[in-house]
Design a protein around this motif. Structure first.
Motif, mmCIF file in Angstrom:
data_model
loop_
_atom_site.group_PDB
_atom_site.id
_atom_site.type_symbol
_atom_site.label_atom_id
_atom_site.label_comp_id
_atom_site.label_asym_id
_atom_site.label_seq_id
_atom_site.Cartn_x
_atom_site.Cartn_y
_atom_site.Cartn_z
ATOM 1 N N UNK A 1 0.832 -1.217 0.000
ATOM 2 C CA UNK A 1 0.000 0.000 0.000
ATOM 3 C C UNK A 1 0.863 1.262 0.000
ATOM 4 N N UNK A 2 1.940 1.225 0.779
ATOM 5 C CA UNK A 2 2.844 2.385 0.857
ATOM 6 C C UNK A 2 3.483 2.640 -0.515
ATOM 7 N N UNK A 3 3.841 1.553 -1.204
ATOM 8 C CA UNK A 3 4.430 1.702 -2.535
ATOM 9 C C UNK A 3 3.425 2.302 -3.519
ATOM 10 N N UNK A 4 2.149 1.964 -3.338
ATOM 11 C CA UNK A 4 1.109 2.511 -4.216
ATOM 12 C C UNK A 4 0.879 4.002 -3.976
ATOM 13 N N UNK A 5 1.181 4.462 -2.752
ATOM 14 C CA UNK A 5 0.834 5.850 -2.386
ATOM 15 C C UNK A 5 2.020 6.581 -1.765
ATOM 16 N N UNK B 1 6.376 2.787 8.146
ATOM 17 C CA UNK B 1 5.883 1.590 8.824
ATOM 18 C C UNK B 1 5.583 1.781 10.286
ATOM 19 N N UNK B 2 6.446 2.564 10.944
ATOM 20 C CA UNK B 2 6.311 2.738 12.388
ATOM 21 C C UNK B 2 4.969 3.378 12.747
ATOM 22 N N UNK B 3 4.321 3.987 11.754
ATOM 23 C CA UNK B 3 3.052 4.662 12.017
ATOM 24 C C UNK B 3 1.864 3.699 11.944
ATOM 25 N N UNK B 4 2.105 2.456 11.477
ATOM 26 C CA UNK B 4 0.970 1.561 11.237
ATOM 27 C C UNK B 4 0.965 0.311 12.119
ATOM 28 N N UNK B 5 1.958 0.166 12.994
ATOM 29 C CA UNK B 5 1.988 -1.031 13.843
ATOM 30 C C UNK B 5 2.621 -0.719 15.190
ATOM 31 N N UNK C 1 -5.983 6.071 5.475
ATOM 32 C CA UNK C 1 -5.461 6.884 4.361
ATOM 33 C C UNK C 1 -4.897 5.995 3.258
ATOM 34 N N UNK C 2 -4.337 4.847 3.674
ATOM 35 C CA UNK C 2 -3.738 3.942 2.695
ATOM 36 C C UNK C 2 -4.776 3.091 1.979
ATOM 37 N N UNK C 3 -5.944 2.912 2.623
ATOM 38 C CA UNK C 3 -6.975 2.029 2.065
ATOM 39 C C UNK C 3 -8.200 2.875 1.715
ATOM 40 N N UNK C 4 -8.213 3.448 0.510
ATOM 41 C CA UNK C 4 -9.344 4.344 0.200
ATOM 42 C C UNK C 4 -9.982 4.104 -1.176
ATOM 43 N N UNK C 5 -9.582 2.998 -1.833
ATOM 44 C CA UNK C 5 -10.228 2.679 -3.121
ATOM 45 C C UNK C 5 -10.724 1.226 -3.075
ATOM 46 N N UNK C 6 -11.604 0.886 -4.013
ATOM 47 C CA UNK C 6 -12.094 -0.499 -4.088
ATOM 48 C C UNK C 6 -10.934 -1.472 -4.293
ATOM 49 N N UNK C 7 -10.007 -1.048 -5.116
ATOM 50 C CA UNK C 7 -8.838 -1.887 -5.416
ATOM 51 C C UNK C 7 -8.035 -2.184 -4.141
ATOM 52 N N UNK C 8 -7.853 -1.150 -3.297
ATOM 53 C CA UNK C 8 -7.133 -1.333 -2.029
ATOM 54 C C UNK C 8 -7.880 -2.318 -1.128
#
Length: 363
Positions: free
Chosen positions: A34-38, A45-49, A70-77
């Motif tokens: 997801x990070x690579x996509x956006x 990473x430290x912000x998500x776990x 913020x990372x997951x906001x489309x159907x594809x995601x």
């Protein structure tokens, strides 16, 4: 030796996961994608776990979810996230999973709440078609922060899918920041959902001093309770709350790592699992947010075993009894029980402990 043996047994053990928030279950590997996509979001990473030995307040935990959203906001995601999460649970020996998530709309990507749920259903079907060895159902989540109107809207959406999803949507979850809003405002929505045949899993007494709200919600009564950390008198709850839970035989979904890392429970040995287990009350071991809290269900079972001295037989029973707490119909429960019976001999043979290791049951 013992720890390794128990760890191996917990991995091999067939398991039921009933308290898993979709966005909180996203693994390190999926976050990487997801990070690579956006890249424009500059998220690290430290912000998500929340890693090993780290603790966070409940408020800080909710900040982590904001970042994941913020990372997951489309159907594809959503499709990728849901299929990854389902496969990972299956790899960990979970045979039956109930995922939960709040339908979100994103104006900038055109995502609607309905499409959100449809995409998760699509992910479940996709995994099934690929032969992933897991039975997955979905709970539509009401976020208490969004107030009574949004709650009612969510219930109507869930009702629609209860009829059209071929048995995949089975119930409602009530979650979100427990310090925001009051359960009494959400009662009409929850009652409506209940009356239309949706099962209810409610986060309850997740933080101290919510006796009045817990009492109100227990009167529904819910079909399962998420956490229930502060229900019993020793934790500032009350005997009358405990009595309601026992009288209605409402199972608890218990998440050890989540409670300790989120600082609602001081240590594993002080976890309320012991209180309910000693009463012989149905308690289901769950992960809550396996991605955010860096855990998996095998590890949670291993924690319970090492903290409370449970034998392999006791762990097996804990896992098998969870089948009775699922929201899918009786026919599904029966099929799962047959599966467990089929697997039992194999697992106890494959993971034979050392001959000189005698299990000590503490609880």
């Amino acid at each position: 030796v013992m720890d390794h043996e128990v760890g191996l047994f917990c991995r091999e053990l067939p398991k039921v996961e009933l308290h898993a928030h979709l966005n909180g279950s996203v693994s390190y590997q999926t976050i990487e994608k997801l990070i690579r996509r956006k890249p424009h979001l500059n998220i690290e990473h430290s912000m998500t776990a929340i890693g090993k030995g780290q603790r966070r307040t409940l408020e800080e935990c909710f900040q982590v979810f904001k970042v994941i959203h913020q990372l997951v906001d489309t159907e594809e995601d959503i499709l990728m996230v849901a299929t990854d999460v389902i496969r990972e649970f299956a790899e960990d020996g979970v045979k039956y999973l109930e995922l939960r998530s709040t339908p979100r709309e994103e104006k900038n990507t055109g995502l609607t709440k309905k499409r959100y749920v449809e995409t998760i259903i699509k992910a479940i079907q996709q995994c099934k078609n690929e032969g992933v060895d897991i039975d997955v159902r979905f709970l539509v989540a009401i976020d208490r922060r969004n107030g009574p109107e949004a709650a009612m809207e969510t219930v109507k959406l869930a009702e629609e899918f209860l009829l059209s999803s071929d048995g995949l949507v089975v119930g409602l979850d009530l979650s979100g920041d427990p310090k925001v809003g009051h359960g009494k405002d959400l009662l009409p929505a929850l009652q409506r959902g209940r009356n239309s045949g949706l099962k209810l899993s409610l986060h309850l007494s997740e933080v101290p001093s919510q006796l009045e709200e817990s009492d109100l919600l227990l009167n529904l009564p819910p079909d399962r309770i998420g956490h229930g950390t502060f229900l019993h008198p020793e934790m500032g709850g009350s005997q009358s709350l405990v009595d309601k839970v026992l009288k209605n035989n409402i199972p608890l979904e218990l998440c050890l790592t989540s409670n300790v890392k989120g600082q609602t429970v001081p240590s594993y040995s002080k976890h309320h699992f012991k209180y309910w287990y000693q009463l012989g009350h149905p308690s289901v071991i769950c992960t809550d947010d396996k991605g955010v809290f860096c855990t998996d269900l095998s590890h949670e079972y291993q924690l319970v075993a090492s903290t409370f001295g449970l034998s392999r037989e006791a762990l097996w029973n804990l896992s098998q009894q969870a089948i009775d707490c699922i929201f899918a119909p009786e026919t599904v429960k029966q099929q799962l029980k047959w599966r467990w019976t089929d697997l039992k001999h194999h697992i106890f043979t494959v993971t034979k402990p050392e001959a000189n290791y005698v299990s000590q049951t503490v609880v």
